[in-house]
Design a protein around this motif. Structure first.
Motif, PDB file in Angstrom:
ATOM      1  N   LEU A   1     -54.315 -49.346  13.079  1.00 49.46           N
ATOM      2  CA  LEU A   1     -54.372 -48.544  11.860  1.00 49.46           C
ATOM      3  C   LEU A   1     -53.282 -48.962  10.874  1.00 49.46           C
ATOM      4  CD1 LEU A   1     -55.167 -45.050  13.364  1.00 49.46           C
ATOM      5  CD2 LEU A   1     -56.686 -46.449  11.962  1.00 49.46           C
ATOM      6  N   ASN A   2     -52.089 -49.256  11.381  1.00 47.18           N
ATOM      7  CA  ASN A   2     -51.017 -49.736  10.493  1.00 47.18           C
ATOM      8  C   ASN A   2     -51.377 -51.070   9.863  1.00 47.18           C
ATOM      9  OD1 ASN A   2     -49.273 -47.557  10.675  1.00 47.18           O
ATOM     10  ND2 ASN A   2     -48.250 -48.361  12.490  1.00 47.18           N
TER      11      ASN A   2
ATOM     12  N   MET B   1     -54.401 -52.144   9.288  1.00 46.27           N
ATOM     13  CA  MET B   1     -55.443 -51.856   8.309  1.00 46.27           C
ATOM     14  C   MET B   1     -54.824 -51.312   7.019  1.00 46.27           C
ATOM     15  SD  MET B   1     -58.604 -49.184   8.612  1.00 46.27           S
ATOM     16  CE  MET B   1     -60.068 -50.139   8.904  1.00 46.27           C
ATOM     17  N   LYS B   2     -53.818 -50.450   7.161  1.00 46.45           N
ATOM     18  CA  LYS B   2     -53.136 -49.871   6.004  1.00 46.45           C
ATOM     19  C   LYS B   2     -52.504 -50.970   5.157  1.00 46.45           C
ATOM     20  CE  LYS B   2     -49.331 -47.613   6.830  1.00 46.45           C
ATOM     21  NZ  LYS B   2     -48.337 -46.598   7.184  1.00 46.45           N
ATOM     22  N   ILE B   3     -51.853 -51.926   5.790  1.00 42.11           N
ATOM     23  CA  ILE B   3     -51.210 -53.024   5.065  1.00 42.11           C
ATOM     24  C   ILE B   3     -52.250 -53.893   4.375  1.00 42.11           C
ATOM     25  CG2 ILE B   3     -49.862 -55.140   5.380  1.00 42.11           C
ATOM     26  CD1 ILE B   3     -48.311 -53.546   7.574  1.00 42.11           C
ATOM     27  N   GLU B   4     -53.366 -54.175   5.052  1.00 43.50           N
ATOM     28  CA  GLU B   4     -54.434 -54.975   4.448  1.00 43.50           C
ATOM     29  C   GLU B   4     -55.044 -54.270   3.241  1.00 43.50           C
ATOM     30  OE1 GLU B   4     -57.221 -55.944   7.541  1.00 43.50           O
ATOM     31  OE2 GLU B   4     -55.706 -57.015   8.696  1.00 43.50           O
ATOM     32  N   MET B   5     -55.294 -52.963   3.358  1.00 45.40           N
ATOM     33  CA  MET B   5     -55.877 -52.200   2.253  1.00 45.40           C
ATOM     34  C   MET B   5     -54.908 -52.159   1.070  1.00 45.40           C
ATOM     35  SD  MET B   5     -58.844 -51.054   3.177  1.00 45.40           S
ATOM     36  CE  MET B   5     -59.768 -50.986   4.673  1.00 45.40           C
ATOM     37  N   ALA B   6     -53.624 -51.980   1.347  1.00 49.64           N
ATOM     38  CA  ALA B   6     -52.626 -51.956   0.283  1.00 49.64           C
ATOM     39  C   ALA B   6     -52.599 -53.296  -0.441  1.00 49.64           C
ATOM     40  CB  ALA B   6     -51.250 -51.633   0.861  1.00 49.64           C
ATOM     41  N   GLY B   7     -52.712 -54.377   0.327  1.00 49.64           N
ATOM     42  CA  GLY B   7     -52.758 -55.710  -0.288  1.00 49.64           C
ATOM     43  C   GLY B   7     -53.952 -55.870  -1.204  1.00 49.64           C
ATOM     44  N   GLU B   8     -55.105 -55.337  -0.788  1.00 54.20           N
ATOM     45  CA  GLU B   8     -56.303 -55.401  -1.625  1.00 54.20           C
ATOM     46  C   GLU B   8     -56.123 -54.607  -2.919  1.00 54.20           C
ATOM     47  OE1 GLU B   8     -59.928 -54.450   0.434  1.00 54.20           O
ATOM     48  OE2 GLU B   8     -59.341 -55.650   2.169  1.00 54.20           O
ATOM     49  N   LEU B   9     -55.298 -53.554  -2.862  1.00 53.14           N
ATOM     50  CA  LEU B   9     -55.042 -52.737  -4.046  1.00 53.14           C
ATOM     51  C   LEU B   9     -53.862 -53.254  -4.865  1.00 53.14           C
ATOM     52  CD1 LEU B   9     -55.511 -49.221  -2.438  1.00 53.14           C
ATOM     53  CD2 LEU B   9     -57.042 -50.324  -4.073  1.00 53.14           C
TER      54      LEU B   9
ATOM     55  N   HIS C   1     -43.745 -50.725  -0.255  1.00 55.14           N
ATOM     56  CA  HIS C   1     -44.174 -49.431  -0.771  1.00 55.14           C
ATOM     57  C   HIS C   1     -45.115 -48.719   0.199  1.00 55.14           C
ATOM     58  CE1 HIS C   1     -42.336 -50.026  -4.649  1.00 55.14           C
ATOM     59  NE2 HIS C   1     -42.930 -51.188  -4.761  1.00 55.14           N
ATOM     60  N   VAL C   2     -45.749 -49.450   1.068  1.00 54.77           N
ATOM     61  CA  VAL C   2     -46.722 -48.869   1.996  1.00 54.77           C
ATOM     62  C   VAL C   2     -46.030 -48.030   3.059  1.00 54.77           C
ATOM     63  CG1 VAL C   2     -48.483 -49.401   3.728  1.00 54.77           C
ATOM     64  CG2 VAL C   2     -48.372 -50.711   1.612  1.00 54.77           C
ATOM     65  N   ASN C   3     -44.893 -48.469   3.519  1.00 54.75           N
ATOM     66  CA  ASN C   3     -44.200 -47.788   4.612  1.00 54.75           C
ATOM     67  C   ASN C   3     -43.299 -46.660   4.145  1.00 54.75           C
ATOM     68  OD1 ASN C   3     -45.381 -49.388   6.619  1.00 54.75           O
ATOM     69  ND2 ASN C   3     -43.969 -51.027   6.157  1.00 54.75           N
ATOM     70  N   GLY C   4     -43.291 -46.339   2.863  1.00 52.87           N
ATOM     71  CA  GLY C   4     -42.558 -45.178   2.371  1.00 52.87           C
ATOM     72  C   GLY C   4     -41.121 -45.434   1.969  1.00 52.87           C
ATOM     73  N   ALA C   5     -40.677 -46.668   2.005  1.00 57.06           N
ATOM     74  CA  ALA C   5     -39.292 -46.952   1.655  1.00 57.06           C
ATOM     75  C   ALA C   5     -39.102 -46.978   0.142  1.00 57.06           C
ATOM     76  CB  ALA C   5     -38.881 -48.302   2.248  1.00 57.06           C
ATOM     77  N   ASN C   6     -38.000 -46.400  -0.305  1.00 57.90           N
ATOM     78  CA  ASN C   6     -37.573 -46.487  -1.703  1.00 57.90           C
ATOM     79  C   ASN C   6     -38.596 -46.014  -2.722  1.00 57.90           C
ATOM     80  OD1 ASN C   6     -35.134 -47.664  -0.833  1.00 57.90           O
ATOM     81  ND2 ASN C   6     -36.112 -49.667  -0.765  1.00 57.90           N
ATOM     82  N   LYS C   7     -39.217 -44.895  -2.481  1.00 57.79           N
ATOM     83  CA  LYS C   7     -40.117 -44.354  -3.490  1.00 57.79           C
ATOM     84  C   LYS C   7     -40.093 -42.838  -3.468  1.00 57.79           C
ATOM     85  CE  LYS C   7     -44.262 -44.838  -0.717  1.00 57.79           C
ATOM     86  NZ  LYS C   7     -45.624 -45.272  -0.676  1.00 57.79           N
ATOM     87  N   THR C   8     -40.469 -42.248  -4.588  1.00 54.35           N
ATOM     88  CA  THR C   8     -40.476 -40.800  -4.688  1.00 54.35           C
ATOM     89  C   THR C   8     -41.716 -40.243  -4.003  1.00 54.35           C
ATOM     90  OG1 THR C   8     -41.718 -40.777  -6.755  1.00 54.35           O
ATOM     91  CG2 THR C   8     -39.324 -40.967  -6.936  1.00 54.35           C
ATOM     92  N   SER C   9     -41.728 -38.940  -3.782  1.00 52.26           N
ATOM     93  CA  SER C   9     -42.903 -38.325  -3.164  1.00 52.26           C
ATOM     94  C   SER C   9     -44.119 -38.450  -4.077  1.00 52.26           C
ATOM     95  CB  SER C   9     -42.636 -36.861  -2.818  1.00 52.26           C
ATOM     96  OG  SER C   9     -42.288 -36.141  -3.979  1.00 52.26           O
ATOM     97  N   TYR C  10     -43.882 -38.434  -5.394  1.00 54.93           N
ATOM     98  CA  TYR C  10     -44.993 -38.608  -6.342  1.00 54.93           C
ATOM     99  C   TYR C  10     -45.621 -39.996  -6.173  1.00 54.93           C
ATOM    100  CZ  TYR C  10     -47.627 -39.285 -10.617  1.00 54.93           C
ATOM    101  OH  TYR C  10     -48.617 -39.564 -11.506  1.00 54.93           O
ATOM    102  N   GLU C  11     -44.774 -41.026  -6.124  1.00 59.18           N
ATOM    103  CA  GLU C  11     -45.281 -42.392  -5.938  1.00 59.18           C
ATOM    104  C   GLU C  11     -46.014 -42.527  -4.613  1.00 59.18           C
ATOM    105  OE1 GLU C  11     -42.260 -45.449  -8.115  1.00 59.18           O
ATOM    106  OE2 GLU C  11     -41.476 -44.396  -6.381  1.00 59.18           O
ATOM    107  N   ALA C  12     -45.476 -41.896  -3.590  1.00 59.58           N
ATOM    108  CA  ALA C  12     -46.128 -41.957  -2.270  1.00 59.58           C
ATOM    109  C   ALA C  12     -47.518 -41.348  -2.340  1.00 59.58           C
ATOM    110  CB  ALA C  12     -45.281 -41.239  -1.225  1.00 59.58           C
ATOM    111  N   GLY C  13     -47.659 -40.240  -3.030  1.00 55.72           N
ATOM    112  CA  GLY C  13     -48.958 -39.588  -3.152  1.00 55.72           C
ATOM    113  C   GLY C  13     -49.942 -40.383  -3.974  1.00 55.72           C
ATOM    114  N   VAL C  14     -49.469 -40.929  -5.085  1.00 58.33           N
ATOM    115  CA  VAL C  14     -50.350 -41.703  -5.959  1.00 58.33           C
ATOM    116  C   VAL C  14     -50.810 -42.973  -5.267  1.00 58.33           C
ATOM    117  CG1 VAL C  14     -50.435 -43.029  -8.109  1.00 58.33           C
ATOM    118  CG2 VAL C  14     -49.411 -40.768  -8.095  1.00 58.33           C
ATOM    119  N   ARG C  15     -49.880 -43.722  -4.737  1.00 57.92           N
ATOM    120  CA  ARG C  15     -50.230 -44.993  -4.088  1.00 57.92           C
ATOM    121  C   ARG C  15     -50.866 -44.765  -2.731  1.00 57.92           C
ATOM    122  NH1 ARG C  15     -45.012 -48.638  -5.733  1.00 57.92           N
ATOM    123  NH2 ARG C  15     -45.534 -48.728  -7.940  1.00 57.92           N
ATOM    124  N   GLY C  16     -50.310 -43.848  -1.969  1.00 58.60           N
ATOM    125  CA  GLY C  16     -50.837 -43.569  -0.633  1.00 58.60           C
ATOM    126  C   GLY C  16     -52.239 -42.999  -0.678  1.00 58.60           C
ATOM    127  N   GLY C  17     -52.537 -42.230  -1.710  1.00 57.67           N
ATOM    128  CA  GLY C  17     -53.888 -41.674  -1.848  1.00 57.67           C
ATOM    129  C   GLY C  17     -54.929 -42.761  -1.971  1.00 57.67           C
TER     130      GLY C  17
END
Length: 73
Positions: free
Chosen positions: A14-15, A17-25, A31-47
């Protein structure tokens, strides 16, 4: 609802897959693993990543159901 995978060995897949999907986006891996970003950025990108992963997992599940159904004919 639990956040743990039902199959223990699934976490690594699953991890990946998450990295592959993030790369496609176009989202960088730090940024995928949650380092150095605000909760807003995590929600926008993670969504975006989460939605894409959900669609892919449903697609894989549907394919497996079709395979099982066809093998029983």
């Amino acid at each position: 609802m639990t956040k743990k995978p039902l199959v223990n060995n699934a976490k690594k897949a699953l991890n990946q897959m998450k990295i592959e999907m993030a790369g496609e986006l176009g989202i960088e891996s730090e940024h995928v693993n949650g380092a150095n970003k605000t909760s807003y950025e995590a929600g926008v990108r993670g969504g975006n990543v989460g939605g894409m992963m959900s669609k892919k997992l449903v697609e894989l599940g549907e394919q497996e159901l079709i395979r099982e159904y066809n093998s029983k004919k």
